[in-house]
Scaffold this active site. Structure first.
Site, PDB file in Angstrom:
ATOM      1  N   LYS A  10       0.853  -1.118  -0.083  1.00  0.00           N
ATOM      2  CA  LYS A  10       0.076  -0.015   0.065  1.00  0.00           C
ATOM      3  C   LYS A  10       0.897   1.353   0.113  1.00  0.00           C
ATOM      4  O   LYS A  10       1.821   1.252   0.336  1.00  0.00           O
ATOM      5  CB  LYS A  10      -1.171   0.004   1.293  1.00  0.00           C
ATOM      6  CG  LYS A  10      -2.001  -1.023   1.171  1.00  0.00           C
ATOM      7  CD  LYS A  10      -2.785  -1.095   2.391  1.00  0.00           C
ATOM      8  CE  LYS A  10      -4.001  -2.057   2.302  1.00  0.00           C
ATOM      9  NZ  LYS A  10      -5.206  -2.004   3.393  1.00  0.00           N
ATOM     10  N   TYR A  50     -12.448  -1.477  -4.041  1.00  0.00           N
ATOM     11  CA  TYR A  50     -12.962  -1.947  -2.753  1.00  0.00           C
ATOM     12  C   TYR A  50     -14.720  -1.955  -2.720  1.00  0.00           C
ATOM     13  O   TYR A  50     -14.995  -1.478  -1.700  1.00  0.00           O
ATOM     14  CB  TYR A  50     -12.527  -0.985  -1.851  1.00  0.00           C
ATOM     15  CG  TYR A  50     -11.015  -1.195  -1.399  1.00  0.00           C
ATOM     16  CD1 TYR A  50     -10.717  -2.555  -0.426  1.00  0.00           C
ATOM     17  CD2 TYR A  50     -10.091  -0.371  -1.452  1.00  0.00           C
ATOM     18  CE1 TYR A  50      -9.427  -2.808   0.065  1.00  0.00           C
ATOM     19  CE2 TYR A  50      -8.710  -0.856  -0.923  1.00  0.00           C
ATOM     20  CZ  TYR A  50      -8.491  -1.924   0.013  1.00  0.00           C
ATOM     21  OH  TYR A  50      -7.262  -2.020   0.297  1.00  0.00           O
ATOM     22  N   ASN A 113      -2.080   0.570   6.615  1.00  0.00           N
ATOM     23  CA  ASN A 113      -1.588  -0.761   7.167  1.00  0.00           C
ATOM     24  C   ASN A 113      -0.512  -1.712   6.182  1.00  0.00           C
ATOM     25  O   ASN A 113      -0.565  -2.903   6.312  1.00  0.00           O
ATOM     26  CB  ASN A 113      -2.729  -1.314   7.961  1.00  0.00           C
ATOM     27  CG  ASN A 113      -3.762  -1.941   6.874  1.00  0.00           C
ATOM     28  OD1 ASN A 113      -3.615  -1.606   5.702  1.00  0.00           O
ATOM     29  ND2 ASN A 113      -4.798  -2.624   7.364  1.00  0.00           N
ATOM     30  N   HIS A 116      -2.198  -5.327   1.537  1.00  0.00           N
ATOM     31  CA  HIS A 116      -3.580  -5.727   1.363  1.00  0.00           C
ATOM     32  C   HIS A 116      -3.336  -7.366   0.953  1.00  0.00           C
ATOM     33  O   HIS A 116      -2.204  -7.361   0.307  1.00  0.00           O
ATOM     34  CB  HIS A 116      -4.202  -5.092   0.184  1.00  0.00           C
ATOM     35  CG  HIS A 116      -5.365  -6.059  -0.386  1.00  0.00           C
ATOM     36  ND1 HIS A 116      -6.711  -5.957   0.287  1.00  0.00           N
ATOM     37  CD2 HIS A 116      -5.588  -6.971  -1.397  1.00  0.00           C
ATOM     38  CE1 HIS A 116      -7.431  -6.766  -0.264  1.00  0.00           C
ATOM     39  NE2 HIS A 116      -6.949  -7.428  -1.371  1.00  0.00           N
ATOM     40  N   GLU A 127      -9.651  -9.805  -7.834  1.00  0.00           N
ATOM     41  CA  GLU A 127      -8.738  -8.867  -7.447  1.00  0.00           C
ATOM     42  C   GLU A 127      -7.613  -9.047  -8.540  1.00  0.00           C
ATOM     43  O   GLU A 127      -6.958  -7.952  -8.822  1.00  0.00           O
ATOM     44  CB  GLU A 127      -8.363  -9.027  -6.058  1.00  0.00           C
ATOM     45  CG  GLU A 127      -9.248  -8.545  -5.145  1.00  0.00           C
ATOM     46  CD  GLU A 127      -9.176  -8.462  -3.704  1.00  0.00           C
ATOM     47  OE1 GLU A 127      -9.823  -8.228  -2.789  1.00  0.00           O
ATOM     48  OE2 GLU A 127      -8.136  -9.198  -3.250  1.00  0.00           O
TER      49      GLU A 127
HETATM   50  P1  GDP Z   1      -8.014  -6.565   5.842  1.00  0.00           P
HETATM   51  O1  GDP Z   1      -8.788  -7.587   5.046  1.00  0.00           O
HETATM   52  O2  GDP Z   1      -7.316  -6.895   7.137  1.00  0.00           O
HETATM   53  O3  GDP Z   1      -7.412  -5.500   4.946  1.00  0.00           O
HETATM   54  O4  GDP Z   1      -9.190  -5.639   6.475  1.00  0.00           O
HETATM   55  P2  GDP Z   1     -10.677  -5.262   6.076  1.00  0.00           P
HETATM   56  O5  GDP Z   1     -10.987  -5.927   5.018  1.00  0.00           O
HETATM   57  O6  GDP Z   1     -11.550  -5.273   7.246  1.00  0.00           O
HETATM   58  O7  GDP Z   1     -10.761  -3.812   5.599  1.00  0.00           O
HETATM   59  C1  GDP Z   1      -9.899  -3.220   4.277  1.00  0.00           C
HETATM   60  C2  GDP Z   1      -8.977  -2.226   4.653  1.00  0.00           C
HETATM   61  O8  GDP Z   1      -9.834  -1.062   4.975  1.00  0.00           O
HETATM   62  C3  GDP Z   1      -7.968  -2.265   5.492  1.00  0.00           C
HETATM   63  O9  GDP Z   1      -6.804  -2.904   5.367  1.00  0.00           O
HETATM   64  C4  GDP Z   1      -7.638  -0.628   6.078  1.00  0.00           C
HETATM   65  O10 GDP Z   1      -6.556  -0.239   5.269  1.00  0.00           O
HETATM   66  C5  GDP Z   1      -9.034  -0.152   5.864  1.00  0.00           C
HETATM   67  N1  GDP Z   1      -9.892  -0.153   7.119  1.00  0.00           N
HETATM   68  C6  GDP Z   1     -10.375  -1.011   7.926  1.00  0.00           C
HETATM   69  N2  GDP Z   1     -10.948  -0.565   9.038  1.00  0.00           N
HETATM   70  C7  GDP Z   1     -10.592   0.891   8.827  1.00  0.00           C
HETATM   71  C8  GDP Z   1     -10.677   1.912  10.011  1.00  0.00           C
HETATM   72  O11 GDP Z   1     -11.368   1.865  10.886  1.00  0.00           O
HETATM   73  N3  GDP Z   1     -10.442   3.170   9.555  1.00  0.00           N
HETATM   74  C9  GDP Z   1      -9.720   3.195   8.239  1.00  0.00           C
HETATM   75  N4  GDP Z   1      -9.481   4.664   7.848  1.00  0.00           N
HETATM   76  N5  GDP Z   1      -9.545   2.428   7.341  1.00  0.00           N
HETATM   77  C10 GDP Z   1     -10.045   1.134   7.611  1.00  0.00           C
END
Ligand code: GDP
Length: 138
Positions: A10, A50, A113, A116, A127
């Site tokens: 990222k 997304y 973070n 992905h 994807e």
């Molecule tokens: P992952 O599968 O671990 O990547 O997590 P998710 O599928 O739940 O979320 C997708 C992405 O959205 C995450 O990797 C973060 O970059 C972002 N994200 C998730 N939760 C939050 C949040 O509470 N705040 C923000 N700004 N970004 C978030």
């Protein structure tokens, strides 16, 4: 049996110069890098990627962030690739990620973070197809 998954380094990790270190972790864990490229995506392209998160409160922040600078999308291959990459990445929130995981080492916050990884076979197929043409995946 060998399986393919999709990953992105990222914009936060690229900006901080962590690309090579993250790729080293991925290769050390036994993944073959099938295809990789450096590119930037628009806000609309991030929204398309997304789309499953469109209703989430952080969708705007997430798509702004993902279109904020260069990324490295890639296709990875190994046995059990999807689950094993998720383990190597660590929890979404780096504060909750296990020691030694990529997010523990390289991520700053739940939004920014570092990496992905696809969460299931169907999402991996979508994807991979979103970022790579078949000719790039031999
Ligand atoms: P992952 O599968 O671990 O990547 O997590 P998710 O599928 O739940 O979320 C997708 C992405 O959205 C995450 O990797 C973060 O970059 C972002 N994200 C998730 N939760 C939050 C949040 O509470 N705040 C923000 N700004 N970004 C978030």
């Amino acid at each position: 049996m060998s399986q393919r998954t999709f990953s992105i380094i990222k914009p936060d990790a690229v900006r901080k110069g962590y690309t090579a270190a993250i790729l080293a972790e991925i290769e050390k864990a036994g993944f073959k890098i099938v295809s990789i490229k450096r590119m930037s995506i628009s806000k609309a392209q991030a929204e398309g990627f997304y789309h499953v998160h469109a209703a989430r409160p952080f969708f705007g922040e997430l798509t702004d962030f993902m279109s904020s600078g260069p990324i490295f999308p890639m296709v990875l291959e190994k046995e059990n690739a999807i689950a094993d990459l998720r383990t190597l990445m660590g929890a979404t929130d780096p504060a909750k990620a296990d020691e030694g995981t990529i997010r523990k080492q390289f991520a700053a916050s739940i939004g920014e973070n570092a990496i992905h990884g696809s969460d299931a076979e169907e999402t991996a197929a979508f994807e991979i197809g979103y970022f790579f043409a078949g000719i790039e995946l031999k």
